[in-house]
Design an enzyme around this catalytic site. Sequence first.
Site, PDB file in Angstrom:
ATOM      1  N   CYS A   1      31.098 -26.724  -6.242  1.00 22.35           N
ATOM      2  CA  CYS A   1      30.075 -27.722  -6.547  1.00 22.35           C
ATOM      3  C   CYS A   1      30.563 -29.065  -6.029  1.00 22.35           C
ATOM      4  O   CYS A   1      31.763 -29.255  -5.814  1.00 22.35           O
ATOM      5  CB  CYS A   1      29.842 -27.829  -8.044  1.00 22.35           C
ATOM      6  SG  CYS A   1      29.345 -26.262  -8.784  1.00 22.35           S
TER       7      CYS A   1
ATOM      8  N   ARG B   1      18.419 -10.140 -14.615  1.00 25.03           N
ATOM      9  CA  ARG B   1      18.015 -10.114 -16.022  1.00 25.03           C
ATOM     10  C   ARG B   1      16.521  -9.830 -16.173  1.00 25.03           C
ATOM     11  O   ARG B   1      16.096  -9.171 -17.088  1.00 25.03           O
ATOM     12  CB  ARG B   1      18.350 -11.460 -16.674  1.00 25.03           C
ATOM     13  CG  ARG B   1      17.722 -11.646 -18.043  1.00 25.03           C
ATOM     14  CD  ARG B   1      18.185 -12.916 -18.726  1.00 25.03           C
ATOM     15  NE  ARG B   1      19.605 -12.892 -18.946  1.00 25.03           N
ATOM     16  CZ  ARG B   1      20.407 -13.956 -18.842  1.00 25.03           C
ATOM     17  NH1 ARG B   1      19.914 -15.123 -18.531  1.00 25.03           N
ATOM     18  NH2 ARG B   1      21.697 -13.844 -19.066  1.00 25.03           N
ATOM     19  N   TYR B   2      15.731 -10.379 -15.268  1.00 28.98           N
ATOM     20  CA  TYR B   2      14.271 -10.265 -15.367  1.00 28.98           C
ATOM     21  C   TYR B   2      13.767  -9.204 -14.396  1.00 28.98           C
ATOM     22  O   TYR B   2      14.455  -8.854 -13.437  1.00 28.98           O
ATOM     23  CB  TYR B   2      13.642 -11.620 -15.023  1.00 28.98           C
ATOM     24  CG  TYR B   2      13.930 -12.719 -16.017  1.00 28.98           C
ATOM     25  CD1 TYR B   2      13.331 -12.718 -17.273  1.00 28.98           C
ATOM     26  CD2 TYR B   2      14.783 -13.770 -15.696  1.00 28.98           C
ATOM     27  CE1 TYR B   2      13.570 -13.735 -18.180  1.00 28.98           C
ATOM     28  CE2 TYR B   2      15.033 -14.796 -16.597  1.00 28.98           C
ATOM     29  CZ  TYR B   2      14.414 -14.778 -17.839  1.00 28.98           C
ATOM     30  OH  TYR B   2      14.654 -15.784 -18.731  1.00 28.98           O
TER      31      TYR B   2
ATOM     32  N   LYS C   1      15.059 -16.959 -21.168  1.00 27.89           N
ATOM     33  CA  LYS C   1      14.576 -18.260 -21.601  1.00 27.89           C
ATOM     34  C   LYS C   1      13.380 -18.108 -22.548  1.00 27.89           C
ATOM     35  O   LYS C   1      12.419 -17.424 -22.225  1.00 27.89           O
ATOM     36  CB  LYS C   1      14.163 -19.084 -20.392  1.00 27.89           C
ATOM     37  CG  LYS C   1      15.323 -19.362 -19.463  1.00 27.89           C
ATOM     38  CD  LYS C   1      14.846 -20.016 -18.192  1.00 27.89           C
ATOM     39  CE  LYS C   1      15.983 -20.196 -17.217  1.00 27.89           C
ATOM     40  NZ  LYS C   1      16.406 -18.905 -16.597  1.00 27.89           N
TER      41      LYS C   1
ATOM     42  N   ASP D   1      23.539 -24.731 -23.949  1.00 34.87           N
ATOM     43  CA  ASP D   1      24.056 -23.421 -24.345  1.00 34.87           C
ATOM     44  C   ASP D   1      25.315 -23.573 -25.189  1.00 34.87           C
ATOM     45  O   ASP D   1      26.036 -24.559 -25.076  1.00 34.87           O
ATOM     46  CB  ASP D   1      24.407 -22.604 -23.091  1.00 34.87           C
ATOM     47  CG  ASP D   1      23.175 -22.233 -22.288  1.00 34.87           C
ATOM     48  OD1 ASP D   1      22.132 -21.965 -22.899  1.00 34.87           O
ATOM     49  OD2 ASP D   1      23.276 -22.215 -21.044  1.00 34.87           O
TER      50      ASP D   1
ATOM     51  N   CYS E   1      29.032 -27.540 -17.914  1.00 33.06           N
ATOM     52  CA  CYS E   1      28.671 -26.321 -17.171  1.00 33.06           C
ATOM     53  C   CYS E   1      28.829 -25.062 -18.020  1.00 33.06           C
ATOM     54  O   CYS E   1      29.827 -24.886 -18.705  1.00 33.06           O
ATOM     55  CB  CYS E   1      29.559 -26.201 -15.931  1.00 33.06           C
ATOM     56  SG  CYS E   1      29.160 -24.758 -14.937  1.00 33.06           S
TER      57      CYS E   1
ATOM     58  N   ARG F   1      28.757 -22.122 -16.616  1.00 35.93           N
ATOM     59  CA  ARG F   1      29.267 -21.073 -15.743  1.00 35.93           C
ATOM     60  C   ARG F   1      30.686 -21.391 -15.267  1.00 35.93           C
ATOM     61  O   ARG F   1      31.073 -21.060 -14.153  1.00 35.93           O
ATOM     62  CB  ARG F   1      28.303 -20.865 -14.579  1.00 35.93           C
ATOM     63  CG  ARG F   1      28.176 -19.398 -14.222  1.00 35.93           C
ATOM     64  CD  ARG F   1      27.142 -19.139 -13.164  1.00 35.93           C
ATOM     65  NE  ARG F   1      25.808 -18.980 -13.698  1.00 35.93           N
ATOM     66  CZ  ARG F   1      24.714 -19.399 -13.069  1.00 35.93           C
ATOM     67  NH1 ARG F   1      24.794 -19.995 -11.913  1.00 35.93           N
ATOM     68  NH2 ARG F   1      23.542 -19.205 -13.613  1.00 35.93           N
TER      69      ARG F   1
ATOM     70  N   ARG G   1      13.108 -10.846 -10.405  1.00 32.03           N
ATOM     71  CA  ARG G   1      13.866 -11.902  -9.745  1.00 32.03           C
ATOM     72  C   ARG G   1      15.340 -11.844 -10.123  1.00 32.03           C
ATOM     73  O   ARG G   1      15.687 -11.392 -11.203  1.00 32.03           O
ATOM     74  CB  ARG G   1      13.298 -13.276 -10.090  1.00 32.03           C
ATOM     75  CG  ARG G   1      13.160 -13.551 -11.577  1.00 32.03           C
ATOM     76  CD  ARG G   1      11.977 -14.504 -11.803  1.00 32.03           C
ATOM     77  NE  ARG G   1      11.881 -15.014 -13.154  1.00 32.03           N
ATOM     78  CZ  ARG G   1      11.327 -14.327 -14.161  1.00 32.03           C
ATOM     79  NH1 ARG G   1      10.905 -13.103 -13.981  1.00 32.03           N
ATOM     80  NH2 ARG G   1      11.250 -14.876 -15.356  1.00 32.03           N
TER      81      ARG G   1
ATOM     82  N   ASP H   1      17.850 -20.712 -23.756  1.00 27.42           N
ATOM     83  CA  ASP H   1      18.303 -19.492 -23.089  1.00 27.42           C
ATOM     84  C   ASP H   1      19.005 -18.687 -24.180  1.00 27.42           C
ATOM     85  O   ASP H   1      20.066 -19.096 -24.665  1.00 27.42           O
ATOM     86  CB  ASP H   1      19.253 -19.844 -21.926  1.00 27.42           C
ATOM     87  CG  ASP H   1      19.026 -18.939 -20.725  1.00 27.42           C
ATOM     88  OD1 ASP H   1      18.558 -17.799 -20.938  1.00 27.42           O
ATOM     89  OD2 ASP H   1      19.317 -19.367 -19.595  1.00 27.42           O
TER      90      ASP H   1
ATOM     91  N   CYS I   1      30.372 -30.411 -13.541  1.00 27.53           N
ATOM     92  CA  CYS I   1      29.746 -30.988 -14.731  1.00 27.53           C
ATOM     93  C   CYS I   1      30.511 -30.518 -15.954  1.00 27.53           C
ATOM     94  O   CYS I   1      30.771 -29.326 -16.101  1.00 27.53           O
ATOM     95  CB  CYS I   1      28.308 -30.496 -14.837  1.00 27.53           C
ATOM     96  SG  CYS I   1      27.412 -30.605 -13.287  1.00 27.53           S
TER      97      CYS I   1
HETATM   98  C1  LIG Z   1      16.728 -18.889 -15.351  1.00 28.30           C
HETATM   99  C2  LIG Z   1      16.961 -17.596 -14.753  1.00 28.30           C
HETATM  100  C3  LIG Z   1      16.064 -17.068 -13.824  1.00 28.30           C
HETATM  101  C4  LIG Z   1      14.808 -17.793 -13.390  1.00 28.30           C
HETATM  102  O1  LIG Z   1      13.917 -17.919 -14.452  1.00 28.30           O
HETATM  103  P1  LIG Z   1      12.489 -18.593 -14.194  1.00 28.30           P
HETATM  104  O2  LIG Z   1      11.937 -18.718 -15.573  1.00 28.30           O
HETATM  105  O3  LIG Z   1      11.734 -17.665 -13.307  1.00 28.30           O
HETATM  106  O4  LIG Z   1      12.735 -19.912 -13.533  1.00 28.30           O
HETATM  107  C5  LIG Z   1      16.333 -15.834 -13.303  1.00 28.30           C
HETATM  108  N1  LIG Z   1      17.426 -15.139 -13.658  1.00 28.30           N
HETATM  109  C6  LIG Z   1      18.307 -15.602 -14.566  1.00 28.30           C
HETATM  110  C7  LIG Z   1      19.475 -14.796 -14.923  1.00 28.30           C
HETATM  111  C8  LIG Z   1      18.103 -16.861 -15.137  1.00 28.30           C
HETATM  112  O5  LIG Z   1      18.975 -17.326 -16.019  1.00 28.30           O
HETATM  113  S1  SF4 Z   2      26.335 -27.160 -13.956  1.00 30.06           S
HETATM  114 FE1  SF4 Z   2      28.142 -25.975 -13.281  1.00 30.06          FE
HETATM  115  S2  SF4 Z   2      27.398 -24.766 -11.526  1.00 30.06           S
HETATM  116 FE2  SF4 Z   2      25.892 -26.413 -11.879  1.00 30.06          FE
HETATM  117  S3  SF4 Z   2      26.526 -28.094 -10.511  1.00 30.06           S
HETATM  118 FE3  SF4 Z   2      27.460 -28.478 -12.513  1.00 30.06          FE
HETATM  119  S4  SF4 Z   2      29.503 -27.520 -12.387  1.00 30.06           S
HETATM  120 FE4  SF4 Z   2      28.270 -26.688 -10.728  1.00 30.06          FE
END
Ligand SMILES: *Cc1c(COP(=O)(O)O)cnc(C)c1O
Ligand code: SF4
Length: 374
Positions: A103, A90-91, A314, A270, A110, A112, A94, A307, A107
């Site tokens: 996991c 996304r960025y 973010k 989220d 979550c 994801r 990184r 986010d 959670c």
């Molecule tokens: C949070 C996140 C990061 C890392 O973001 P930082 O602000 O550098 O900690 C990188 N990629 C994605 C997709 C993210 O959601």
């Molecule tokens: S938030 Fe989702 S991905 Fe992260 S530890 Fe919990 S269940 Fe696993």
Amino acid sequence: MEYWQELLRGSIESEAQLIERFGFKSEAAGKLNEFFQTRINPYYLSLIRYKGDPIYLQAVPDEIELDDIDAPDDPLNEDAMSPVPSITHRYPDRVLFLVTSQCSMYCRFCTRKRKVGDSSKISMKYIQEGLDYIAAHPEVRDVILSGGDPLTLTDFMLEKILKGLREIPHVEIIRLGTKIPCVLPQRVTPKLCDMIKKYHPIYVNTHFNHPWECTPEAKQACEMLADAGCPVGNQMVLMKGVNDNAEVVKELMQKLLAMRVRPYYIYQADITKGANHFRTPVKVGLEIMDKLRGWTSGLAIPYYVIDAPGGGGKIPLIPNYVVSHDENTWVLRNYKYDIYSYPDVVEEKPKAPAKKRPIRAPRKKKVFADKGEK
Ligand SMILES: *Cc1c(COP(=O)(O)O)cnc(C)c1O
Ligand code: SF4
């Protein structure tokens, strides 16, 4: 088998266990487990003090999850930014690298869920694709191992991935995004730390949400990682009934510092399938930030971020400290709401250039270099 693996084996996962341990009706237990599987390992289970407490809410499913089953399951539009399934890019510099779907606890909040759990196994091929993508993209200097939780991998598997990343010259830093120090601290073994040490610089971002999670076991795990040379940060998710209260958050942040963990982010929850009952108004988050800054160590103060839905990344929010300003003066309020004014530097208006001066192309780089040498 290592002790942490034995603990994991003893997790509450089945419908029958949900019924027996938490008194769910059979139909509800079935539906909930199908929607998003349960896994509560005996360590995290032991932190629950009473039904509905902040630990319970994070771990034990609730029928309310089924009310918003139609909500988005990819609220941050991560899939659209996945050039290969294991990477979210996304960025500019990184990437997130999803190296497991497992996991040590699932959670309930979550975001994801679509990528997490037994039903979505990750293969070596999937990981190799991620490594190949990173190798082919020299702009990627920071790789965040995520999932799932990368520390649920065996030392052997994790080392393979770290080694693979360290063979890519443009990867400067590696981060481990892991909830392990909070939910299964026994997994942080001397052997793991000795292995991680070989691949520095490695940063760890962990995920504590409530002061009750700061146990002696968790403290030991965080300290072992810090002793192994990993700066450890924390990402908290703001959640109704869990930590939507300035006193609780302050206590958590202070406890984290005492465990050598530096608060990094507070996330606004989220908008996500089965977890919207945890959402709080943005003003609650801002009020919490207002009651941290100035009232406790600056080190205890993370960024509060949203986010952005749809994948904007973010975005930090801070309480407003500017009362008013004009060209000459900024009127500010401090943490106690006392008012101060700051006389600004007033820059002279640029004069019209003298006619006879020869015109040269700007030489930006040279100017910076000259300054640096002095
Ligand atoms: C949070 C996140 C990061 C890392 O973001 P930082 O602000 O550098 O900690 C990188 N990629 C994605 C997709 C993210 O959601
Ligand atoms: S938030 Fe989702 S991905 Fe992260 S530890 Fe919990 S269940 Fe696993």
